[in-house]
Scaffold this active site. Structure first.
Site, PDB file in Angstrom:
ATOM      1  N   GLU A  12       0.806  -1.224   0.000  1.00 54.00           N
ATOM      2  CA  GLU A  12       0.000   0.000   0.000  1.00 54.00           C
ATOM      3  C   GLU A  12       0.840   1.276   0.000  1.00 54.00           C
ATOM      4  OE1 GLU A  12      -3.003   0.341  -0.561  1.00 54.00           O
ATOM      5  OE2 GLU A  12      -3.985  -1.550  -0.100  1.00 54.00           O
ATOM      6  N   ASP A  58      -7.853   9.042  -4.747  1.00 58.06           N
ATOM      7  CA  ASP A  58      -7.644   7.756  -5.405  1.00 58.06           C
ATOM      8  C   ASP A  58      -8.974   7.033  -5.501  1.00 58.06           C
ATOM      9  OD1 ASP A  58      -6.283   5.345  -6.327  1.00 58.06           O
ATOM     10  OD2 ASP A  58      -6.612   4.570  -4.295  1.00 58.06           O
ATOM     11  N   ASN A 102      -8.331  -4.926  -0.229  1.00 63.72           N
ATOM     12  CA  ASN A 102      -8.313  -4.262  -1.530  1.00 63.72           C
ATOM     13  C   ASN A 102      -9.703  -4.067  -2.117  1.00 63.72           C
ATOM     14  OD1 ASN A 102      -7.861  -5.157  -4.845  1.00 63.72           O
ATOM     15  ND2 ASN A 102      -6.904  -3.307  -4.046  1.00 63.72           N
TER      16      ASN A 102
END
Length: 232
Positions: A129, A140, A205
């Site tokens: 990360e 993001d 994720n």
């Protein structure tokens, strides 16, 4: 006056005054009580980077300052922060063995919160990360991602909103890894996946069902490349 100072220092427990003068750079020092704040500089007005507990030991980096009536000591590699300052009232010197093996990896592992996810697996996710650094929040995929584990606001809310704000928690290795631990504890049971490093990484994720989504496979490959396997 004393209650105010203890509040500002972040103290919980019995006072155990210890270091007040010069010590050699590289000396191992340990916390004598729990709930002591590590700050970005010497003085109560500086920002809190981490909260430390009794028995944690770190190397003294050589800096000593007197401010707000306290002698402040600069310690290195504390909860993922390269340099922090601690009031000497809550430190004692210790044998070097208590600070042995304080490589970056060892220091990182000791700062990670415990829970369902192993320290090894958390370390790999952290490396993927951010390079396991407290990087600033940046836009993001429709929202900001912050800190060591690139936490997003919805993720931080789901883990119980620790640390007072997303930005503060994400920039503290212990707080942010604790958030990951609570998130996994909340969602792994209903995910339909085995409780292993692969599942945790893919949920991190891709969200609560990320371990079953094909788009998280590339992320898992990156975690494997960082040194982890499903059994890590």
């Amino acid at each position: 006056m004393l209650p105010t100072l203890l509040c500002c220092l972040g103290f919980v427990g019995i006072i155990s005054a210890s270091i007040s003068g010069h010590i050699a750079s590289g000396t191992c020092v340990c916390l004598t009580t729990s709930g002591v704040n590590a700050r970005s500089g010497a003085g109560l007005s500086n920002s809190i980077l981490a909260t430390l507990n009794s028995g944690e030991c770190y190397k003294f980096n050589g800096g000593i300052r007197t401010h707000d009536g306290y002698h402040w000591y600069e310690l290195q590699d504390v909860h993922g922060h390269h340099r922090v300052w601690i009031a000497g009232n809550y430190l004692r010197t210790s044998s070097s063995s208590h600070c042995s093996g304080t490589s970056t990896e060892t220091s990182t592992r000791s700062s990670l919160a415990t829970g369902d996810v192993s320290a090894k697996c958390l370390s790999c996710i952290c490396q993927v990360e951010s390079g396991c650094r407290a990087i600033r929040c940046a836009w993001d995929v429709n929202s900001n991602s912050c800190g060591y584990f690139q936490l997003k606001d919805v993720y931080w809310q789901d883990c119980g909103m620790p640390g007072g704000s997303l930005e503060v928690c994400a920039a503290d290795l212990h707080c942010s890894s604790g958030c990951v631990q609570r998130y996994m504890s909340r969602y792994i049971g209903g995910s339909g996946c085995a409780p292993n490093c692969e599942s945790y990484a893919r949920i991190h994720n891709g969200g609560p069902t990320g371990c079953r989504q094909g788009y998280t496979l590339n992320y898992w490959t990156r975690v494997q490349n960082a040194g982890c396997s499903a059994s890590s």
